[in-house]
Design a protein around this motif. Sequence first.
Motif, PDB file in Angstrom:
ATOM      1  N   GLU A  16       4.160  15.340  14.618  1.00 35.80           N
ATOM      2  CA  GLU A  16       5.173  15.869  13.709  1.00 35.80           C
ATOM      3  C   GLU A  16       4.916  15.378  12.290  1.00 35.80           C
ATOM      4  OE1 GLU A  16       8.902  14.628  15.239  1.00 35.80           O
ATOM      5  OE2 GLU A  16       8.972  16.145  16.831  1.00 35.80           O
ATOM      6  N   PRO A  17       5.333  16.168  11.293  1.00 43.65           N
ATOM      7  CA  PRO A  17       5.224  15.696   9.905  1.00 43.65           C
ATOM      8  C   PRO A  17       6.026  14.410   9.706  1.00 43.65           C
ATOM      9  CG  PRO A  17       5.753  18.035  10.002  1.00 43.65           C
ATOM     10  CD  PRO A  17       5.925  17.501  11.386  1.00 43.65           C
ATOM     11  N   GLY A  18       5.524  13.524   8.881  1.00 41.58           N
ATOM     12  CA  GLY A  18       6.213  12.268   8.626  1.00 41.58           C
ATOM     13  C   GLY A  18       5.796  11.691   7.294  1.00 41.58           C
ATOM     14  N   PRO A  19       6.296  10.487   6.963  1.00 48.10           N
ATOM     15  CA  PRO A  19       5.999   9.881   5.655  1.00 48.10           C
ATOM     16  C   PRO A  19       4.516   9.779   5.355  1.00 48.10           C
ATOM     17  CG  PRO A  19       7.723   8.659   6.782  1.00 48.10           C
ATOM     18  CD  PRO A  19       7.217   9.667   7.768  1.00 48.10           C
ATOM     19  N   GLY A  20       3.686   9.581   6.403  1.00 43.38           N
ATOM     20  CA  GLY A  20       2.254   9.471   6.174  1.00 43.38           C
ATOM     21  C   GLY A  20       1.635  10.728   5.605  1.00 43.38           C
ATOM     22  N   ASP A  21       2.282  11.885   5.870  1.00 45.31           N
ATOM     23  CA  ASP A  21       1.743  13.142   5.355  1.00 45.31           C
ATOM     24  C   ASP A  21       1.815  13.217   3.834  1.00 45.31           C
ATOM     25  OD1 ASP A  21       1.281  15.152   7.813  1.00 45.31           O
ATOM     26  OD2 ASP A  21       2.986  13.862   8.254  1.00 45.31           O
ATOM     27  N   LEU A  22       2.700  12.431   3.216  1.00 45.27           N
ATOM     28  CA  LEU A  22       2.860  12.488   1.760  1.00 45.27           C
ATOM     29  C   LEU A  22       1.784  11.696   1.039  1.00 45.27           C
ATOM     30  CD1 LEU A  22       6.736  12.184   1.365  1.00 45.27           C
ATOM     31  CD2 LEU A  22       5.329  14.222   1.636  1.00 45.27           C
ATOM     32  N   GLU A  23       1.105  10.788   1.754  1.00 43.99           N
ATOM     33  CA  GLU A  23       0.110   9.947   1.084  1.00 43.99           C
ATOM     34  C   GLU A  23      -0.997  10.772   0.441  1.00 43.99           C
ATOM     35  OE1 GLU A  23      -1.084   6.165   2.875  1.00 43.99           O
ATOM     36  OE2 GLU A  23       0.285   6.635   4.525  1.00 43.99           O
ATOM     37  N   ALA A  24      -1.351  11.883   1.084  1.00 45.21           N
ATOM     38  CA  ALA A  24      -2.419  12.726   0.543  1.00 45.21           C
ATOM     39  C   ALA A  24      -1.973  13.509  -0.685  1.00 45.21           C
ATOM     40  CB  ALA A  24      -2.910  13.693   1.619  1.00 45.21           C
ATOM     41  N   LEU A  25      -0.658  13.576  -0.925  1.00 46.72           N
ATOM     42  CA  LEU A  25      -0.128  14.370  -2.031  1.00 46.72           C
ATOM     43  C   LEU A  25       0.060  13.553  -3.305  1.00 46.72           C
ATOM     44  CD1 LEU A  25       2.653  16.344  -0.098  1.00 46.72           C
ATOM     45  CD2 LEU A  25       0.369  17.165  -0.724  1.00 46.72           C
ATOM     46  N   VAL A  26      -0.003  12.231  -3.200  1.00 46.93           N
ATOM     47  CA  VAL A  26       0.349  11.378  -4.335  1.00 46.93           C
ATOM     48  C   VAL A  26      -0.828  10.486  -4.706  1.00 46.93           C
ATOM     49  CG1 VAL A  26       2.755  11.413  -3.604  1.00 46.93           C
ATOM     50  CG2 VAL A  26       1.290   9.522  -2.882  1.00 46.93           C
ATOM     51  N   PRO A  27      -0.818   9.919  -5.921  1.00 46.08           N
ATOM     52  CA  PRO A  27      -1.897   9.008  -6.317  1.00 46.08           C
ATOM     53  C   PRO A  27      -2.040   7.846  -5.339  1.00 46.08           C
ATOM     54  CG  PRO A  27      -0.572   9.624  -8.222  1.00 46.08           C
ATOM     55  CD  PRO A  27       0.137  10.148  -7.013  1.00 46.08           C
ATOM     56  N   ALA A  28      -3.268   7.386  -5.148  1.00 44.75           N
ATOM     57  CA  ALA A  28      -3.549   6.356  -4.153  1.00 44.75           C
ATOM     58  C   ALA A  28      -2.709   5.103  -4.352  1.00 44.75           C
ATOM     59  CB  ALA A  28      -5.044   6.013  -4.190  1.00 44.75           C
ATOM     60  N   ALA A  29      -2.441   4.756  -5.603  1.00 46.25           N
ATOM     61  CA  ALA A  29      -1.679   3.536  -5.881  1.00 46.25           C
ATOM     62  C   ALA A  29      -0.261   3.597  -5.349  1.00 46.25           C
ATOM     63  CB  ALA A  29      -1.668   3.267  -7.390  1.00 46.25           C
ATOM     64  N   TRP A  30       0.244   4.806  -5.083  1.00 44.92           N
ATOM     65  CA  TRP A  30       1.609   4.973  -4.605  1.00 44.92           C
ATOM     66  C   TRP A  30       1.684   5.416  -3.147  1.00 44.92           C
ATOM     67  CZ3 TRP A  30       5.994   3.601  -7.118  1.00 44.92           C
ATOM     68  CH2 TRP A  30       5.863   3.267  -8.475  1.00 44.92           C
ATOM     69  N   GLY A  31       0.541   5.669  -2.510  1.00 48.64           N
ATOM     70  CA  GLY A  31       0.553   6.197  -1.158  1.00 48.64           C
ATOM     71  C   GLY A  31       1.294   5.330  -0.172  1.00 48.64           C
ATOM     72  N   GLU A  32       1.032   4.033  -0.182  1.00 47.02           N
ATOM     73  CA  GLU A  32       1.686   3.131   0.763  1.00 47.02           C
ATOM     74  C   GLU A  32       3.184   3.047   0.510  1.00 47.02           C
ATOM     75  OE1 GLU A  32       2.248   0.395   3.863  1.00 47.02           O
ATOM     76  OE2 GLU A  32       0.633   1.808   3.403  1.00 47.02           O
ATOM     77  N   VAL A  33       3.595   3.112  -0.757  1.00 50.54           N
ATOM     78  CA  VAL A  33       5.028   3.086  -1.080  1.00 50.54           C
ATOM     79  C   VAL A  33       5.723   4.322  -0.504  1.00 50.54           C
ATOM     80  CG1 VAL A  33       6.716   3.100  -2.954  1.00 50.54           C
ATOM     81  CG2 VAL A  33       4.650   1.706  -3.144  1.00 50.54           C
ATOM     82  N   PHE A  34       5.106   5.489  -0.669  1.00 52.18           N
ATOM     83  CA  PHE A  34       5.683   6.712  -0.116  1.00 52.18           C
ATOM     84  C   PHE A  34       5.772   6.629   1.409  1.00 52.18           C
ATOM     85  CE2 PHE A  34       5.267   8.269  -4.299  1.00 52.18           C
ATOM     86  CZ  PHE A  34       5.874   9.508  -4.400  1.00 52.18           C
ATOM     87  N   ARG A  35       4.803   5.999   2.042  1.00 53.52           N
ATOM     88  CA  ARG A  35       4.820   5.886   3.499  1.00 53.52           C
ATOM     89  C   ARG A  35       5.955   4.988   3.965  1.00 53.52           C
ATOM     90  NH1 ARG A  35       3.467   2.832   7.493  1.00 53.52           N
ATOM     91  NH2 ARG A  35       2.748   1.142   6.142  1.00 53.52           N
TER      92      ARG A  35
END
Length: 381
Positions: A16-35
């Motif tokens: 299922e879609p989840g927070p990890g799916d957003l990491e590819a949409l945002v700058p690398a420096a913020w990927g873990e924060v979005f997750r």
Amino acid sequence: MSITTLTEKGARMADEPGPGDLEALVPAAWGEVFRRVPREFFIPDAVHAGPMGDEPSYWVDRTEDPERWRAAVYADTTLLTQIADGEVGLSEDTVRTGAPSSSSTAPSLVGEFLDLLDPYPGDRVLEVGTGTGWTAALLSERLGADSVTSVEVDERVSKSAAGHLEISGHRPRLVVGDGLAGFPDGAPYDRVHVTCAVREVPLAWVEQTRPGGVIVAPWSPVQVRGHKLRLTATGDRAIGRLHGGTAFMMARSQRPGYASLEEAPRESEARLDPMRVTSAGPGLELVVVALLPRVVVNGLGEGSRVGLHDPVTGAYALAIRPEDGGAAEVTEYGPRDLWSEMEAAYLAWVGLGEPELERFGLTVDAEGQQVWLDQPRNRVR
């Protein structure tokens, strides 16, 4: 529940879609924060989804279709949560009856603005426009909730955001008020993060930003679509450039309103073909900002007509190019000859060498907004 059933559920949830799916949409420096900050905590059960790109928007209700709702939440989609400043309830039937007034911005846009903000550890951040509370949570996750103050003009929206933040476990300082005035009690700030568009950057933000601090905002001075603006404060002013296009809801106190067309119109012929204006390079917009202060323009970049409106004086002008060519017809109201001013701005842009948008910058100080070309000292007058 059997072990087999638990295993099947776990496998399904992994797909299922989840927070990890957003990491590819945002700058690398913020990927873990979005997750670490699930967007679903901040989204109501029923929203109107507007995907980035050319896909059509659609209504989605979690109670009716939880899989589609979750897919929308973890896609690159702006989720509309309020219309008409809350005076009309948002539903599938009413979604197009009122102007959008609050939303959860598409993750890629959120990431772009946070990347421009580039806060350092220990920075104090003022956010203007709490909305659903998601970006306040992202900033809190990165910097600590004690470092984040978020101001929201709509008390109902702020109260809803507080509930979302409670669920997510983030507790930044929430303030109800006009964010265009900032929040002096928490100043000075190292970063100012703005989630609504402005036509004029308030001096209050500059005054409340520490020298060397950064202000990032959607700037829409003449039309709905605007620009990502990044300014650096120097003490009594802030100076910066544009970083690509964007479109956000306008700050409520800077909405342009509507022209008053009660008096008799003035009719004339245009000297300049409106299509010269609509087909001009995007740099023309910055010259218009400099030479036609406050004026809202419709039609830049497309079509054969240009509309202009000064919300302060009520002046209005519409220039239409006939289908068969020839002199354009101009209809004007109010105390300003806006079409003549637009013609002068176009010719001034030509006189500068038709510069592209990337060559312009902005200074904000006690005199207001000043547009400059190449260097701050080359002010467009």
